[in-house]
Design a protein around this motif. Structure first.
Motif, short mmCIF file in Angstrom:
data_model
loop_
_atom_site.label_atom_id
_atom_site.label_comp_id
_atom_site.label_asym_id
_atom_site.label_seq_id
_atom_site.Cartn_x
_atom_site.Cartn_y
_atom_site.Cartn_z
N LEU A 156 0.82 -1.21 0.00
CA LEU A 156 0.00 0.00 0.00
C LEU A 156 0.86 1.26 0.00
N TYR A 157 1.93 1.25 0.77
CA TYR A 157 2.79 2.44 0.84
C TYR A 157 3.37 2.77 -0.53
N THR A 158 3.84 1.74 -1.23
CA THR A 158 4.45 1.96 -2.55
C THR A 158 3.42 2.49 -3.55
N LEU A 159 2.21 1.92 -3.53
CA LEU A 159 1.16 2.38 -4.45
C LEU A 159 0.71 3.80 -4.11
N LEU A 160 0.52 4.06 -2.83
CA LEU A 160 0.01 5.36 -2.40
C LEU A 160 1.01 6.49 -2.60
N ARG A 161 2.29 6.16 -2.53
CA ARG A 161 3.34 7.17 -2.65
C ARG A 161 3.97 7.19 -4.05
N ALA A 162 3.36 6.48 -4.99
CA ALA A 162 3.93 6.41 -6.34
C ALA A 162 4.05 7.80 -6.96
N HIS A 163 3.08 8.67 -6.69
CA HIS A 163 3.11 10.02 -7.27
C HIS A 163 4.26 10.85 -6.71
N GLU A 164 4.75 10.49 -5.51
CA GLU A 164 5.88 11.21 -4.93
C GLU A 164 7.19 10.70 -5.54
N ALA A 165 7.22 9.38 -5.81
CA ALA A 165 8.43 8.81 -6.40
C ALA A 165 8.58 9.23 -7.86
N VAL A 166 7.45 9.27 -8.57
CA VAL A 166 7.46 9.68 -9.98
C VAL A 166 6.31 10.65 -10.19
N LYS A 167 6.63 11.90 -10.40
CA LYS A 167 5.61 12.94 -10.54
C LYS A 167 4.69 12.66 -11.74
N GLY A 168 3.38 12.76 -11.49
CA GLY A 168 2.42 12.57 -12.57
C GLY A 168 1.74 11.22 -12.57
N VAL A 169 2.26 10.28 -11.79
CA VAL A 169 1.64 8.95 -11.70
C VAL A 169 0.42 9.02 -10.80
N ARG A 170 -0.71 8.49 -11.27
CA ARG A 170 -1.96 8.53 -10.51
C ARG A 170 -2.47 7.11 -10.29
N VAL A 171 -2.72 6.77 -9.01
CA VAL A 171 -3.13 5.41 -8.65
C VAL A 171 -4.29 5.46 -7.65
N GLY A 172 -5.35 4.72 -7.93
CA GLY A 172 -6.43 4.51 -6.98
C GLY A 172 -6.43 3.05 -6.55
N ILE A 173 -6.87 2.79 -5.33
CA ILE A 173 -6.79 1.43 -4.77
C ILE A 173 -8.14 0.97 -4.24
N ILE A 174 -8.52 -0.25 -4.63
CA ILE A 174 -9.67 -0.94 -4.04
C ILE A 174 -9.13 -2.15 -3.28
N THR A 175 -9.40 -2.24 -2.01
CA THR A 175 -9.03 -3.43 -1.25
C THR A 175 -10.29 -4.21 -0.91
N VAL A 176 -10.22 -5.52 -1.08
CA VAL A 176 -11.36 -6.39 -0.79
C VAL A 176 -11.00 -7.23 0.43
#
Length: 379
Positions: A156-176
């Motif tokens: 989750l940390y890597t997905l949520l912070r992807a925009h900080e690591a690479v500017k412009g990357v947009r990620v939404g997450i659904i957890t089941v």
């Protein structure tokens, strides 16, 4: 009499795929509210913004995965701006495996099993996302398995912070989440919860009327007319409600149909259902065993052996046996027992003064557990 028998090239199945548990029906009833709510959370992604993070929560067999796959199918049919990626965390439950699946979805190529660093995979995903100007929507289905494997925070940390690591990357997450004892926000650490902030969508168990309507629709689609009488379908519904899992009913219909065909009959009889239920009621056990590691299966095998000899097994007595036979430490032992309890294979109850003694009981017949373990080990 012979007119009621199937010829060698005949079948009672109009469409056998209808009785597969991963079949996505065109008519998907009783989850309209959940579909609308989830679609609303996803909607920003269609215009290039980040979708809202969401937790879909409910017992197994309550339509969570079907809802998500149905929405993902509609997204893929109407846009290439938002790219949905469905991950089965029962199968892929490590950081590298999940990001390898995301890369495969975007590129159509597989990552070599060795020799490729995680950073390389992550960078390739981000580069593709930026080049195509797409938004990623990642579904971590059965995310409770990531908790069992202690991977949830890293992923989750890597997905949520992807925009900080690479500017412009947009990620939404659904957890089941299918384990109702888990509150995901209580389990993740502060650096994740401060960014994650998901909305929750609850999937309640189906009522008996809803369950009957769903199974009736499968009968209409999957069998030819008059294959199963209404009173026998009521028995299937009753057994499905007892199991508390729609997938049991779907599998039960499929196996009952196969039993009828094996006897060259054009209709399902009560004996077909009884024989089928003996197998279908253990579908959760069978599917869950596929996800267990070797030492986890060994502990479950020991529990089934001890359960045959004794109705009450304490965790203390079990650990003595495990330590002696498997040379396993106490920390790994307690983690495994907790996982088996979370997966609804065993029950852990507290007994004695101040509840200090923990009693383990199997949710399934010991012989059925041993039989399914033998089958799993021979694959």
């Amino acid at each position: 009499m012979t007119k009621d028998l199937l010829m060698w090239d005949e079948t009672i199945f109009r469409d056998p795929e209808v009785f597969e548990t991963d079949f996505i029906p065109e008519q998907f009833n009783f989850r309209e509210n959940q579909i609308k709510e989830l679609a609303f959370k996803i909607k920003p992604g269609l215009s290039g913004s980040r979708p809202l993070n969401t937790i879909c929560r409910g017992l197994p067999g309550t339509g969570k995965t079907t809802t998500i796959k149905k929405l993902f199918s509609e997204i893929e049919a109407h846009t290439q701006r938002l790219i949905p990626v469905h991950i089965n965390c029962q199968i892929d439950n490590t950081k590298f495996a999940i990001f390898a699946q995301i890369y495969h979805k975007l590129s159509g190529n597989s990552i070599p099993s060795s020799g490729t660093s995680f950073k390389t995979v992550f960078d390739m995903i981000c580069r593709i996302a930026l080049e195509r100007n797409i938004v990623l929507l990642i579904c971590l289905d059965d995310a409770n398995y990531l908790l069992y494997e202690k991977e949830i925070n890293k992923i989750l940390y890597t997905l949520l912070r992807a925009h900080e690591a690479v500017k412009g990357v947009r990620v939404g997450i659904i957890t089941v989440i299918s384990d109702m004892d888990i509150n995901l926000m209580d389990e993740v650490d502060m650096r994740v919860s401060s960014v994650f902030r998901p909305d929750e969508i609850y999937f309640p168990p189906y009522t008996i009327d809803e369950m009957k309507e769903i199974l009736l629709q499968r009968v209409y689609q999957g069998f030819y007319p008059n294959v199963i009488k209404s009173d026998l379908l009521d028995i299937v519904v009753e057994q499905t409600m007892k199991a508390g899992d729609l997938r049991v009913g779907i599998d039960l219909l499929k196996r009952a149909g196969i039993n009828a065909e094996m006897d060259a009959r054009k209709t399902i009889e009560i004996d077909d259902i009884c024989r089928a239920y003996d197998v279908s009621k253990n579908i959760h056990l069978k599917n869950t065993l596929k996800t267990l590691k070797g030492d986890e299966k060994e502990i479950l095998r020991l529990i089934s052996e001890l359960s045959t000899e004794n109705n009450e097994i304490t965790t203390a007595d079990l650990f003595i046996t495990v330590k002696d036979r498997l040379k396993m430490g106490y920390t790994r032992f307690t983690e495994t027992v907790k996982k088996l309890d979370s997966l609804r294979i065993i029950n852990i109850n507290y007994k004695g003064i101040r509840g200090r003694s923990r009693i383990i009981t199997l949710r399934y017949e010991p012989d059925k557990v041993k039989e399914n373990l033998r089958k799993e080990n021979t694959k």
